[in-house]
Enzyme design. Structure first.
Site, PDB file in Angstrom:
ATOM      1  N   GLU A 238      31.661  -9.043 -50.604  1.00  0.00           N
ATOM      2  CA  GLU A 238      32.389 -10.113 -50.858  1.00  0.00           C
ATOM      3  C   GLU A 238      33.629  -9.973 -50.032  1.00  0.00           C
ATOM      4  O   GLU A 238      34.370  -9.180 -50.032  1.00  0.00           O
ATOM      5  CB  GLU A 238      32.686 -10.694 -52.170  1.00  0.00           C
ATOM      6  CG  GLU A 238      33.233 -12.133 -52.153  1.00  0.00           C
ATOM      7  CD  GLU A 238      33.760 -12.569 -53.555  1.00  0.00           C
ATOM      8  OE1 GLU A 238      34.159 -13.539 -53.774  1.00  0.00           O
ATOM      9  OE2 GLU A 238      33.832 -11.636 -54.540  1.00  0.00           O
TER      10      GLU A 238
ATOM     11  N   LYS B 238      30.846 -20.598 -51.539  1.00  0.00           N
ATOM     12  CA  LYS B 238      30.947 -20.269 -52.784  1.00  0.00           C
ATOM     13  C   LYS B 238      31.001 -21.503 -53.663  1.00  0.00           C
ATOM     14  O   LYS B 238      31.937 -22.103 -53.280  1.00  0.00           O
ATOM     15  CB  LYS B 238      31.958 -19.162 -53.045  1.00  0.00           C
ATOM     16  CG  LYS B 238      32.024 -18.448 -54.402  1.00  0.00           C
ATOM     17  CD  LYS B 238      33.135 -17.466 -54.523  1.00  0.00           C
ATOM     18  CE  LYS B 238      33.215 -16.709 -55.840  1.00  0.00           C
ATOM     19  NZ  LYS B 238      34.142 -15.751 -55.820  1.00  0.00           N
TER      20      LYS B 238
ATOM     21  N   CYS C 208      29.513 -13.626 -56.094  1.00  0.00           N
ATOM     22  CA  CYS C 208      30.367 -13.123 -57.031  1.00  0.00           C
ATOM     23  C   CYS C 208      30.259 -13.999 -58.354  1.00  0.00           C
ATOM     24  O   CYS C 208      29.462 -14.004 -59.144  1.00  0.00           O
ATOM     25  CB  CYS C 208      31.838 -12.863 -56.782  1.00  0.00           C
ATOM     26  SG  CYS C 208      32.617 -11.708 -57.727  1.00  0.00           S
TER      27      CYS C 208
END
Length: 258
Positions: free
Chosen positions: A44, A110, A144
């Site tokens: 990431e 995200k 994540c």
């Protein structure tokens, strides 16, 4: 070989808020990859580390990094995937790009921005998942903090591979390990997690723990060291497990609103 996908996971430290140095670093890592690889997975925010001050980075750096990914994917004849700080439409995004050797590109923003670090106040969150068809495999990429939300990862689109790129810190690494296994077991898919190593400028330490879990949540590869991990995914492993254990057919059906 048909029905196989060869992976390289680059588990590495990152240079703080310096896209140029990080791109140079990962170009060298790509040059050190051994053998034929179909897909290379980067962490990431691999050009900056997990920064909450994206205005310190030139707004065009996101586009520059996508161009770099296209160049490297073509040069190495490997697809690349990883997330970065990306400025678009007047907003910052934690945006993941999947770039194929022919330059074809698709992105995912995200969904679950990390409120504990204030990411939700800096970066716009994404609104939709993507599933990528590549080399006969259906791949769903996430980022994540998305790992903590099983409904978002739920296998309703018959994907084969779930990928998480991350900057996941040492104090909560037990959750990382456990949740990656859980996502594999419940979705009957390969689940891959690529984390960074080293310490960032905020003092957070990252212990790696990058892994590839099979559909039973069993690790194929795992490491805490800064290194490149290799794994081969087998489509037959997925089909045989799903044919024998029809768990996905028994899942509850529901829809999400808002």
């Amino acid at each position: 070989m048909e029905n196989e996908l060869k992976l390289a996971l680059i588990q590495s430290s990152l240079v703080w808020e310096n896209p140029e140095k990080n791109r140079e670093h990962f170009s060298k890592k790509l040059d050190s990859i051994n053998g034929e690889v179909d897909l290379v997975i980067l962490p990431e925010m691999f050009t900056t580390a997990f920064t909450m001050t994206p205005w310190n980075i030139a707004k065009e750096e996101g586009e520059e990094t996508v161009k770099w990914m296209q160049k490297e994917a073509g040069r190495k004849k490997m697809a690349l995937i990883g997330s970065m700080v990306y400025f678009a439409d007047g907003h910052y995004y934690n945006r993941l790009w999947f770039v194929e050797p022919d330059g074809k590109s698709i992105f995912y923003d995200k969904r679950h921005t990390f409120t504990l670090a204030g990411e939700d106040k800096i970066y716009n969150k994404g609104e939709k998942r993507i599933v990528i068809n590549f080399k006969g495999f259906r791949i769903c990429p996430l980022i994540c903090y998305d790992l903590r939300f099983p409904v978002w990862a739920r296998n309703t689109e018959d994907y084969d591979v779930l990928i998480y790129v991350a900057n996941w810190p040492q104090p909560r690494i037990n959750a990382w390990d456990a949740l990656l296994k859980a996502r594999a077991i419940e979705n009957m898919a390969y689940v891959i997690g690529v984390n960074r190593t080293g310490t960032d400028n905020t003092g957070h330490s990252y212990p790696g723990h990058s892994t590839v879990n099979n559909v039973f949540g069993e690790p194929i590869v795992f490491s805490k060291e800064e290194k490149i991990l290799y794994a081969t995914l087998d489509k037959k492993h997925i089909s045989e497990a799903r044919e024998k254990l029809k768990f996905l057919e028994d899942q509850d059906h529901f829809s999400l609103k808002g």
